[in-house]
Scaffold this motif. Structure first.
Motif, mmCIF file in Angstrom:
data_model
loop_
_atom_site.group_PDB
_atom_site.id
_atom_site.type_symbol
_atom_site.label_atom_id
_atom_site.label_comp_id
_atom_site.label_asym_id
_atom_site.label_seq_id
_atom_site.Cartn_x
_atom_site.Cartn_y
_atom_site.Cartn_z
ATOM 1 N N THR A 126 0.817 -1.215 0.000
ATOM 2 C CA THR A 126 0.000 0.000 0.000
ATOM 3 C C THR A 126 0.850 1.265 0.000
ATOM 4 O O THR A 126 0.353 2.342 0.334
ATOM 5 C CB THR A 126 -0.937 0.016 1.224
ATOM 6 N N VAL B 151 -4.888 2.545 8.728
ATOM 7 C CA VAL B 151 -5.774 1.553 8.114
ATOM 8 C C VAL B 151 -5.095 0.183 8.101
ATOM 9 O O VAL B 151 -5.725 -0.839 8.401
ATOM 10 C CB VAL B 151 -6.186 1.995 6.693
ATOM 11 N N LEU C 12 -1.015 8.512 6.658
ATOM 12 C CA LEU C 12 -2.227 8.225 7.434
ATOM 13 C C LEU C 12 -2.816 6.852 7.106
ATOM 14 O O LEU C 12 -3.533 6.282 7.925
ATOM 15 C CB LEU C 12 -3.276 9.306 7.209
ATOM 16 N N PHE C 13 -2.498 6.317 5.926
ATOM 17 C CA PHE C 13 -3.016 5.002 5.566
ATOM 18 C C PHE C 13 -2.399 3.909 6.438
ATOM 19 O O PHE C 13 -2.935 2.806 6.523
ATOM 20 C CB PHE C 13 -2.782 4.708 4.080
ATOM 21 N N THR C 14 -1.316 4.218 7.120
ATOM 22 C CA THR C 14 -0.712 3.264 8.050
ATOM 23 C C THR C 14 -1.713 2.876 9.136
ATOM 24 O O THR C 14 -1.737 1.722 9.578
ATOM 25 C CB THR C 14 0.553 3.870 8.685
ATOM 26 N N MET D 200 0.396 9.028 -0.755
ATOM 27 C CA MET D 200 -0.628 10.023 -1.102
ATOM 28 C C MET D 200 -1.314 10.587 0.136
ATOM 29 O O MET D 200 -1.734 11.747 0.138
ATOM 30 C CB MET D 200 -1.674 9.420 -2.040
ATOM 31 N N THR D 201 -1.443 9.785 1.180
ATOM 32 C CA THR D 201 -2.110 10.249 2.395
ATOM 33 C C THR D 201 -1.114 10.717 3.460
ATOM 34 O O THR D 201 -1.503 10.932 4.611
ATOM 35 C CB THR D 201 -2.986 9.130 2.991
ATOM 36 N N LEU D 202 0.135 10.844 3.062
ATOM 37 C CA LEU D 202 1.199 11.302 3.952
ATOM 38 C C LEU D 202 1.319 10.433 5.206
ATOM 39 O O LEU D 202 1.550 10.923 6.316
ATOM 40 C CB LEU D 202 0.990 12.769 4.339
ATOM 41 N N LEU E 118 -0.603 4.454 -1.697
ATOM 42 C CA LEU E 118 -1.669 5.069 -0.895
ATOM 43 C C LEU E 118 -1.097 5.751 0.345
ATOM 44 O O LEU E 118 -1.555 6.832 0.736
ATOM 45 C CB LEU E 118 -2.683 4.016 -0.451
ATOM 46 N N ASN E 119 -0.103 5.130 0.919
ATOM 47 C CA ASN E 119 0.521 5.704 2.101
ATOM 48 C C ASN E 119 1.216 7.024 1.762
ATOM 49 O O ASN E 119 1.173 7.982 2.541
ATOM 50 C CB ASN E 119 1.509 4.704 2.697
#
Length: 115
Positions: A58, A72, A68-70, A64-66, A61-62
């Motif tokens: 991921t 998730v 924050l996807f961590t 792109m979300t700086l 995605l990680n």
């Protein structure tokens, strides 16, 4: 070997504390000490083996979300651990919140019990 045992106990303690402070994460009513230790061991193994793989998969995605996807990814790992042990997490939203609280508790315990 001692470090591994300490890490197992800290993981177990962190899961137990989260189950006390957040009603979305709990242990089965009939769970005993062995069930708690198994959940701590599975949580440690999942964090060591599964979490890095998920973070790698991921990575876009990680980025792109700086980062924050961590959260998730941590929620997914907690949800999977709950499926394999006596830990009970009713849904993914509870797993996300539980993962956030678990991260904070683990950080605090790591600070308290440094090697």
């Amino acid at each position: 070997m001692r470090g591994l045992l300490v890490r197992l106990l800290l993981n177990t303690l962190a899961l137990w504390v989260v189950s006390l402070v957040y009603p979305g994460v709990s242990f089965a009513r009939e769970a005993g000490l062995l069930d708690y230790l198994v959940a701590g061991a599975v949580w440690g193994l999942a964090n060591a083996l599964l979490r890095p793989l998920l973070l790698f998969l991921t990575l876009p995605l990680n980025l792109m979300t700086l980062g924050l996807f961590t959260l998730v990814v941590n929620g997914i790992v907690l949800y999977l651990v709950a499926e394999a042990t006596a830990l009970q997490v009713p849904g993914f939203a509870e797993a996300l919140i539980g993962a956030l609280i678990l991260s904070l508790v683990s950080l605090l315990l790591s600070w308290l019990f440094r090697d």
